[in-house]
Design an enzyme around this catalytic site. Sequence first.
Site, PDB file in Angstrom:
ATOM      1  N   ASP A 159       4.815   7.799  20.258  1.00 43.45           N
ATOM      2  CA  ASP A 159       4.186   8.850  21.062  1.00 43.45           C
ATOM      3  C   ASP A 159       5.250   9.540  21.928  1.00 43.45           C
ATOM      4  OD1 ASP A 159       1.569   7.876  20.173  1.00 43.45           O
ATOM      5  OD2 ASP A 159       2.088   6.139  21.395  1.00 43.45           O
ATOM      6  N   HIS A 187      -1.851   3.216  23.549  1.00 43.24           N
ATOM      7  CA  HIS A 187      -1.471   3.897  22.316  1.00 43.24           C
ATOM      8  C   HIS A 187      -2.761   4.240  21.567  1.00 43.24           C
ATOM      9  CE1 HIS A 187       0.216   5.055  18.548  1.00 43.24           C
ATOM     10  NE2 HIS A 187      -0.483   4.124  17.937  1.00 43.24           N
TER      11      HIS A 187
HETATM   12  P1  NAI Z   1      -0.055  -1.304   5.662  1.00 49.84           P
HETATM   13  O1  NAI Z   1      -1.494  -1.554   5.394  1.00 49.84           O
HETATM   14  O2  NAI Z   1       0.752  -0.516   4.711  1.00 49.84           O
HETATM   15  O3  NAI Z   1       0.673  -2.711   5.839  1.00 49.84           O
HETATM   16  C1  NAI Z   1       0.158  -3.764   6.587  1.00 49.84           C
HETATM   17  C2  NAI Z   1       0.706  -5.046   5.994  1.00 49.84           C
HETATM   18  O4  NAI Z   1       0.332  -6.111   6.864  1.00 49.84           O
HETATM   19  C3  NAI Z   1       0.125  -5.381   4.613  1.00 49.84           C
HETATM   20  O5  NAI Z   1       1.201  -5.639   3.722  1.00 49.84           O
HETATM   21  C4  NAI Z   1      -0.702  -6.634   4.864  1.00 49.84           C
HETATM   22  O6  NAI Z   1      -0.688  -7.528   3.772  1.00 49.84           O
HETATM   23  C5  NAI Z   1       0.019  -7.226   6.078  1.00 49.84           C
HETATM   24  N1  NAI Z   1      -0.778  -8.153   6.878  1.00 49.84           N
HETATM   25  C6  NAI Z   1      -2.103  -8.100   7.173  1.00 49.84           C
HETATM   26  N2  NAI Z   1      -2.470  -9.170   7.887  1.00 49.84           N
HETATM   27  C7  NAI Z   1      -1.361  -9.903   8.094  1.00 49.84           C
HETATM   28  C8  NAI Z   1      -1.100 -11.136   8.746  1.00 49.84           C
HETATM   29  N3  NAI Z   1      -2.072 -11.807   9.343  1.00 49.84           N
HETATM   30  N4  NAI Z   1       0.174 -11.600   8.750  1.00 49.84           N
HETATM   31  C9  NAI Z   1       1.152 -10.933   8.124  1.00 49.84           C
HETATM   32  N5  NAI Z   1       0.965  -9.774   7.462  1.00 49.84           N
HETATM   33  C10 NAI Z   1      -0.275  -9.266   7.453  1.00 49.84           C
HETATM   34  O7  NAI Z   1      -0.003  -0.687   7.129  1.00 49.84           O
HETATM   35  P2  NAI Z   1       1.190   0.118   7.831  1.00 49.84           P
HETATM   36  O8  NAI Z   1       1.070   1.553   7.512  1.00 49.84           O
HETATM   37  O9  NAI Z   1       2.472  -0.577   7.571  1.00 49.84           O
HETATM   38  O10 NAI Z   1       0.767  -0.032   9.371  1.00 49.84           O
HETATM   39  C11 NAI Z   1       0.773  -1.288  10.007  1.00 49.84           C
HETATM   40  C12 NAI Z   1       0.101  -1.187  11.373  1.00 49.84           C
HETATM   41  O11 NAI Z   1       0.839  -0.348  12.248  1.00 49.84           O
HETATM   42  C13 NAI Z   1      -1.311  -0.608  11.360  1.00 49.84           C
HETATM   43  O12 NAI Z   1      -2.117  -1.397  12.234  1.00 49.84           O
HETATM   44  C14 NAI Z   1      -1.140   0.759  11.952  1.00 49.84           C
HETATM   45  O13 NAI Z   1      -2.333   1.206  12.586  1.00 49.84           O
HETATM   46  C15 NAI Z   1      -0.055   0.508  12.961  1.00 49.84           C
HETATM   47  N6  NAI Z   1       0.666   1.681  13.431  1.00 49.84           N
HETATM   48  C16 NAI Z   1       1.022   1.708  14.766  1.00 49.84           C
HETATM   49  C17 NAI Z   1       1.718   2.761  15.300  1.00 49.84           C
HETATM   50  C18 NAI Z   1       2.083   2.779  16.746  1.00 49.84           C
HETATM   51  O14 NAI Z   1       2.593   3.817  17.195  1.00 49.84           O
HETATM   52  N7  NAI Z   1       1.887   1.737  17.558  1.00 49.84           N
HETATM   53  C19 NAI Z   1       2.089   3.906  14.444  1.00 49.84           C
HETATM   54  C20 NAI Z   1       1.720   3.783  13.070  1.00 49.84           C
HETATM   55  C21 NAI Z   1       1.022   2.697  12.589  1.00 49.84           C
END
Ligand code: NAI
Length: 328
Positions: A159, A187
Amino acid sequence: TRTPVNVTVTGAAGQIGYALLFRIASGHLLGPDVPVNLRLLEIPQGLKAAEGTAMELDDCAFPLLRNIEITDDANVGFAGANVALLVGARPRTKGMERGDLLSANGGIFKPQGKAINDNAADDIKVLVVGNPANTNALIAQAAAPDVPAERFTAMTRLDHNRAISQLAARTGAAVSDIKRLTIWGNHSATQYPDIFHAEIAGKNAAEVVNDEAWLADTFIPTVAKRGAAIIEARGASSAASAANAAIDHVHTWVNGTAEGDWTSMGIPSDGSYGVPEGIISSFPVTTKDGKYEIVQGLDINEFSRARIDASVQELSEERDAVRELGLI
Ligand code: NAI
């Protein structure tokens, strides 16, 4: 030669993980002279893809990358961890209520907090990226009573970076001329990007812009809703920019803010600026020698006060909800 730093990444097989791991291994997280061991923590369904990513990491022959371990056991994943990037989370799906979202994430962040408590190195630093990031960080922190509370942080650096970029575009300034921007609060869509203390080439940013309507009706919503705009355009959520922000967050925490500048981090409140103690809220912070401090003494005008309060109110409600669910 320096001892390698152990960096654990959860959700390593996800989109952000894919954009993040190569930059950690190439030295962008900690510095160009710091060797790293990577620990990739995934759920069982993610292990195979994580192995594929590890093969590619091998194929980069990064001089700083010492070893890679892949596991679905949090106790193994966080063993000796110096830095933990908690990226894997349960996304909100259609029709999901907030309570369901919070409990699903509690099921991830509570055991991970405990595993950090029991297995990580004494100097562990935790960054929560997975949403709802601030409250997930609170859940993990509560499950780790032996780790100093201030080591649990949540990411608002994306952000922060988005706000700098929007401000640069509006004013024609270079990104590098913009300093002291602040993201306050959660966030989420209630976050408040504050330019009243920001500087553009040494001049007050709010005075340079001199357009409160633009601030209220364009700048703030553009920054706050940027995630949704990326999904709309790309057909997938921000990944490379989120990974970049995670790199920035940890790099700044470890290596310090520049003289005269500050950054934004979601951190446990000490009560500063009327933010209730204990909630994990974004503040302006300076960092030095691996520690951060909230920038004190800023005048908060009415425009800012109302927006900070609204976002902090949302965080308090999230905290109350996870308390009721027995997650903290
Ligand atoms: P994604 O769905 O591509 O990847 C998430 C991964 O986490 C998957 O490979 C899944 O198998 C794994 N996973 C799920 N539960 C797990 C556990 N208990 N232990 C280990 N691994 C686990 O999602 P992406 O795009 O990589 O985003 C990840 C997170 O980041 C989402 O929650 C998203 O909302 C958040 N995010 C936060 C931002 C921020 O500014 N704070 C910005 C963009 C995304």
